[in-house]
Design a protein around this motif. Structure first.
Motif, PDB file in Angstrom:
ATOM      1  N   MET A 201       4.900 -41.379  -3.538  1.00 16.26           N
ATOM      2  CA  MET A 201       3.785 -40.991  -2.670  1.00 16.26           C
ATOM      3  C   MET A 201       2.510 -40.944  -3.495  1.00 16.26           C
ATOM      4  N   LEU A 202       1.545 -41.774  -3.121  1.00 14.26           N
ATOM      5  CA  LEU A 202       0.323 -41.950  -3.891  1.00 14.26           C
ATOM      6  C   LEU A 202      -0.782 -40.997  -3.445  1.00 14.26           C
ATOM      7  N   ASP A 203      -1.758 -40.828  -4.327  1.00 14.54           N
ATOM      8  CA  ASP A 203      -2.950 -40.062  -4.002  1.00 14.54           C
ATOM      9  C   ASP A 203      -3.754 -40.812  -2.934  1.00 14.54           C
ATOM     10  N   PRO A 204      -4.450 -40.107  -2.040  1.00 11.72           N
ATOM     11  CA  PRO A 204      -5.228 -40.807  -0.998  1.00 11.72           C
ATOM     12  C   PRO A 204      -6.355 -41.681  -1.544  1.00 11.72           C
ATOM     13  N   THR A 205      -6.771 -41.448  -2.799  1.00 16.04           N
ATOM     14  CA  THR A 205      -7.827 -42.291  -3.375  1.00 16.04           C
ATOM     15  C   THR A 205      -7.291 -43.637  -3.844  1.00 16.04           C
ATOM     16  N   GLY A 206      -5.983 -43.775  -3.910  1.00 17.34           N
ATOM     17  CA  GLY A 206      -5.393 -45.041  -4.324  1.00 17.34           C
ATOM     18  C   GLY A 206      -4.318 -44.838  -5.368  1.00 17.34           C
ATOM     19  N   GLY A 207      -3.753 -45.948  -5.810  1.00 14.68           N
ATOM     20  CA  GLY A 207      -2.690 -45.888  -6.804  1.00 14.68           C
ATOM     21  C   GLY A 207      -3.232 -45.802  -8.217  1.00 14.68           C
ATOM     22  N   PRO A 208      -2.340 -45.567  -9.187  1.00 11.61           N
ATOM     23  CA  PRO A 208      -2.754 -45.503 -10.588  1.00 11.61           C
ATOM     24  C   PRO A 208      -2.938 -46.895 -11.178  1.00 11.61           C
ATOM     25  N   ILE A 209      -3.469 -46.944 -12.387  1.00 13.61           N
ATOM     26  CA  ILE A 209      -3.630 -48.212 -13.087  1.00 13.61           C
ATOM     27  C   ILE A 209      -2.251 -48.851 -13.284  1.00 13.61           C
ATOM     28  N   SER A 210      -2.190 -50.162 -13.258  1.00 17.39           N
ATOM     29  CA  SER A 210      -0.944 -50.947 -13.338  1.00 17.39           C
ATOM     30  C   SER A 210      -0.163 -50.921 -12.031  1.00 17.39           C
ATOM     31  N   GLY A 211      -0.526 -50.032 -11.095  1.00 15.66           N
ATOM     32  CA  GLY A 211       0.035 -50.063  -9.753  1.00 15.66           C
ATOM     33  C   GLY A 211       1.549 -50.059  -9.694  1.00 15.66           C
ATOM     34  N   ALA A 212       2.108 -51.019  -8.942  1.00 16.43           N
ATOM     35  CA  ALA A 212       3.534 -51.039  -8.641  1.00 16.43           C
ATOM     36  C   ALA A 212       4.417 -51.235  -9.862  1.00 16.43           C
ATOM     37  N   VAL A 333      17.619 -37.991  -0.974  1.00 20.25           N
ATOM     38  CA  VAL A 333      16.849 -38.956  -1.755  1.00 20.25           C
ATOM     39  C   VAL A 333      16.928 -38.555  -3.233  1.00 20.25           C
ATOM     40  N   ARG A 334      17.274 -39.488  -4.086  1.00 21.39           N
ATOM     41  CA  ARG A 334      17.538 -39.181  -5.496  1.00 21.39           C
ATOM     42  C   ARG A 334      16.280 -38.893  -6.316  1.00 21.39           C
ATOM     43  N   PHE A 335      15.229 -39.683  -6.072  1.00 22.98           N
ATOM     44  CA  PHE A 335      14.069 -39.623  -6.969  1.00 22.98           C
ATOM     45  C   PHE A 335      12.785 -39.741  -6.144  1.00 22.98           C
ATOM     46  N   VAL A 336      11.946 -38.716  -6.240  1.00 19.38           N
ATOM     47  CA  VAL A 336      10.669 -38.705  -5.520  1.00 19.38           C
ATOM     48  C   VAL A 336       9.552 -38.512  -6.544  1.00 19.38           C
ATOM     49  N   GLN A 337       8.559 -39.365  -6.501  1.00 24.33           N
ATOM     50  CA  GLN A 337       7.425 -39.242  -7.421  1.00 24.33           C
ATOM     51  C   GLN A 337       6.133 -39.072  -6.635  1.00 24.33           C
ATOM     52  N   LEU A 338       5.391 -38.002  -6.949  1.00 28.94           N
ATOM     53  CA  LEU A 338       4.106 -37.723  -6.309  1.00 28.94           C
ATOM     54  C   LEU A 338       2.991 -37.908  -7.332  1.00 28.94           C
ATOM     55  N   TYR A 339       1.965 -38.656  -6.967  1.00 30.77           N
ATOM     56  CA  TYR A 339       0.822 -38.827  -7.850  1.00 30.77           C
ATOM     57  C   TYR A 339      -0.333 -37.925  -7.422  1.00 30.77           C
ATOM     58  N   SER A 340      -0.815 -37.131  -8.366  1.00 33.73           N
ATOM     59  CA  SER A 340      -2.068 -36.404  -8.183  1.00 33.73           C
ATOM     60  C   SER A 340      -3.128 -37.200  -8.923  1.00 33.73           C
ATOM     61  N   GLY A 341      -4.078 -37.733  -8.174  1.00 32.99           N
ATOM     62  CA  GLY A 341      -5.107 -38.569  -8.783  1.00 32.99           C
ATOM     63  C   GLY A 341      -4.779 -40.042  -8.646  1.00 32.99           C
ATOM     64  N   GLY A 342      -5.805 -40.841  -8.409  1.00 37.20           N
ATOM     65  CA  GLY A 342      -5.665 -42.286  -8.298  1.00 37.20           C
ATOM     66  C   GLY A 342      -6.975 -42.951  -8.662  1.00 37.20           C
ATOM     67  N   HIS A 343      -7.025 -44.256  -8.515  1.00 36.65           N
ATOM     68  CA  HIS A 343      -8.268 -44.996  -8.678  1.00 36.65           C
ATOM     69  C   HIS A 343      -8.838 -44.805 -10.083  1.00 36.65           C
ATOM     70  N   HIS A 344     -10.148 -44.489 -10.191  1.00 37.14           N
ATOM     71  CA  HIS A 344     -10.800 -44.396 -11.499  1.00 37.14           C
ATOM     72  C   HIS A 344     -11.656 -43.132 -11.594  1.00 37.14           C
ATOM     73  N   ASN A 345     -12.178 -42.915 -12.814  1.00 37.94           N
ATOM     74  CA  ASN A 345     -13.129 -41.829 -13.102  1.00 37.94           C
ATOM     75  C   ASN A 345     -12.587 -40.477 -12.637  1.00 37.94           C
ATOM     76  N   ASP A 346     -13.430 -39.675 -11.952  1.00 34.47           N
ATOM     77  CA  ASP A 346     -13.015 -38.320 -11.579  1.00 34.47           C
ATOM     78  C   ASP A 346     -12.111 -38.270 -10.362  1.00 34.47           C
ATOM     79  N   ASN A 347     -11.699 -39.432  -9.852  1.00 31.89           N
ATOM     80  CA  ASN A 347     -10.684 -39.425  -8.796  1.00 31.89           C
ATOM     81  C   ASN A 347      -9.313 -39.052  -9.350  1.00 31.89           C
ATOM     82  N   ASN A 348      -9.204 -38.989 -10.675  1.00 36.19           N
ATOM     83  CA  ASN A 348      -7.967 -38.517 -11.293  1.00 36.19           C
ATOM     84  C   ASN A 348      -8.311 -37.536 -12.426  1.00 36.19           C
ATOM     85  N   TRP A 349      -7.328 -37.156 -13.243  1.00 36.10           N
ATOM     86  CA  TRP A 349      -7.483 -36.119 -14.259  1.00 36.10           C
ATOM     87  C   TRP A 349      -8.164 -36.624 -15.534  1.00 36.10           C
TER      88      TRP A 349
END
Length: 489
Positions: A201-212, A333-349
């Motif tokens: 489950m991705l952050d609403p601002t988008g996925g992280p770098i390198s994506g899928a 479900v065996r494995f669930v990954q949640l991302y806090s932060g996505g995209h670039h700059n201050d949209n993530n940590w």
């Protein structure tokens, strides 16, 4: 010979070594016997006769030994949260604020031998019976420290987001390798064949770098890759059947398609991509009923929704995903990954500029939902069998990145992650960084140590869970023997 996957070294390296040593006229005989023992010849014969039976690659499998955990929830703080502003208390940093000190750092801005100290911007307090230090950024999570084991000496193989993300997810800094969720599902299968075994489950601002690439199954069948779930609306795009198509009509179409695919697969028994495609059609059909129910909160109490912060616009979005994670592991479900932060700059940590603005925002969005998740799992009797992981791809430096401002560069030399549940001993810390928080100096931990711990808690031997590919027994933890982090088990 086709690539052959397995769960241990016996049918992989040891057998090939034996063949190599046997030599001469015995080689062919030995090869025939061993392939028969693996079931290889049996499957080929069945295939040639057109009698191969469909095997769901996600069917539940027995662990190597009794497991403590059944599922994993990985809370990924994309961008690199600052350990010295969250969970790694460094009292000597406060009075050094603004002063230049000799400290070796390496990050996005290159290598430096000295820097201007940025003192921690939040105060720390001790919490729980264990007296763990937590900053003001996490007042709700601080109430859960007796269930948490802090890994304060983590190190990563790269100070660059893309490769560090791959390192944390797949154990390698290069793309093309299966992520941890894929290894877990390959090793254990799923106890719920109506939902994916691996959900992201991705952050609403988008996925992280390198994506899928971060939730890819790499050289394994596509069945084991992560499935993206949305937190609002239909969990998966295009899950609903076209207008006018009934369930019975779909079933007839799928059965016809499966018969055709099975005939095609019969002479290509080692075609894992085709087998995965067949399985995906069946899973999609089942998910049309199961997935919407899994993300429907109609049966959740108002108290539960508030526990996750869903009554507050600041925490509602991440709280919704945390509650979805609980409902998914509750359904096998065996494995669930949640991302806090996505995209670039201050949209993530990734706090290169204004540290306070960045971390106040991201901690403010996630603190209450994460605490709610831990408390909800515990009161539902799920925490003992659910391993929760928190962390980013690296930490941040104790010194400023630029001549002015509070921004911190990347720090892969020493940072903090934590685990809770799943047989992990809470209320303790393992390892330490130096007095500035610049690098790990006590019990340095590598990413593969964390990976080995996760697999071990799931009942999988990290040194024997392997997949034969490209002439090697590939493993999540690499070729050298790795022990789990015993201090927290």
């Amino acid at each position: 010979m086709a690539n052959h996957s397995h769960h241990g070294d016996f049918c992989g390296r040891t057998r090939r070594e034996f063949l190599w040593e046997a030599g001469g006229k015995f080689t062919g005989l030995a090869l025939t016997a061993m392939l028969a023992g693996d079931g290889f010849l049996t499957s080929q014969a069945l295939g040639s006769e057109g009698e191969s039976t469909f095997k769901n690659p996600l069917a539940a499998k027995q662990p190597h030994f009794p497991a403590k955990a059944k599922s994993v929830i990985f809370l990924f703080m994309y961008g690199g949260p600052s350990h010295i502003d969250t969970f790694d208390y460094k009292p000597k940093l406060y009075p050094l604020d603004g002063k230049t000190v000799p400290v070796k750092t390496k990050g996005r801005g290159g290598e430096k031998n000295e820097g201007r100290v940025v003192g921690p911007k939040w105060n720390f307090k001790q919490y729980g019976e264990s007296g763990q230090w937590v900053s003001e950024l996490f007042p709700n999570l601080a109430t859960c420290v007796d269930d948490i084991a802090f890994l304060k000496s983590m190190t990563a193989e790269s100070p660059i987001h893309g490769s560090a993300m791959l390192n944390m997810n797949s154990g390698r800094i290069l793309s093309g390798f299966p992520c941890m969720g894929s290894w877990v599902n390959y090793g254990l299968g799923s106890v719920n064949e109506n939902l994916p075994g691996h959900v992201v489950m991705l952050d609403p601002t988008g996925g992280p770098i390198s994506g899928a690439k971060n939730w890819s199954s790499g050289f394994m069948p596509a069945t084991y890759q992560g499935s993206i779930f949305r937190s609002k609306g239909a969990p998966i795009i295009d899950l609903k059947p076209p207008q006018g198509i009934t369930r019975d009509m779909q079933r007839d179409i799928l059965d016809t398609l499966k018969d055709s695919n099975d005939r095609h697969l019969a002479s290509r028994i080692d075609n894992s991509d085709l087998a995965a495609r067949i399985a995906s059609y069946e899973l999609a059909y089942k998910m049309q009923e199961s997935a919407p129910e899994a993300v429907d909160f109609a049966d959740e109490t108002e108290d539960t929704l508030k526990l996750y912060g869903m009554d507050n616009p600041q925490t509602e979005e991440f709280g919704r995903r945390c509650l979805m994670a609980r409902r998914l592991v509750q359904r096998g479900v065996r494995f669930v990954q949640l991302y806090s932060g996505g995209h670039h700059n201050d949209n993530n940590w990734d706090a290169h500029g204004d540290l306070e603005k960045n971390h106040n925002y991201h901690a403010g969005r996630t603190d209450k939902p994460i605490a709610g998740l831990l408390k909800d799992l515990k009161r539902n009797g799920l925490l003992d069998e659910t391993l929760v992981i928190w962390g980013g791809e690296f930490g941040r430096q104790p010194t400023a990145e630029y001549a002015e401002g509070t921004g911190r560069d990347h720090n892969s030399y020493g940072f903090t992650m934590w685990m809770a549940g799943g047989g992990i001993k809470g209320g303790r810390s393992v390892g330490a960084t130096d007095e500035l928080g610049a690098e790990a100096v006590e019990r340095p931990l590598k990413v593969k140590d964390m990976h080995a711990t996760v697999l071990h808690q799931l009942g999988l031997d990290p040194n024997h869970l392997s997949y034969f590919y490209s002439g090697l027994d590939q493993k999540l933890v690499g070729v050298e023997h790795v022990d789990p982090i015993r201090e927290i088990i």
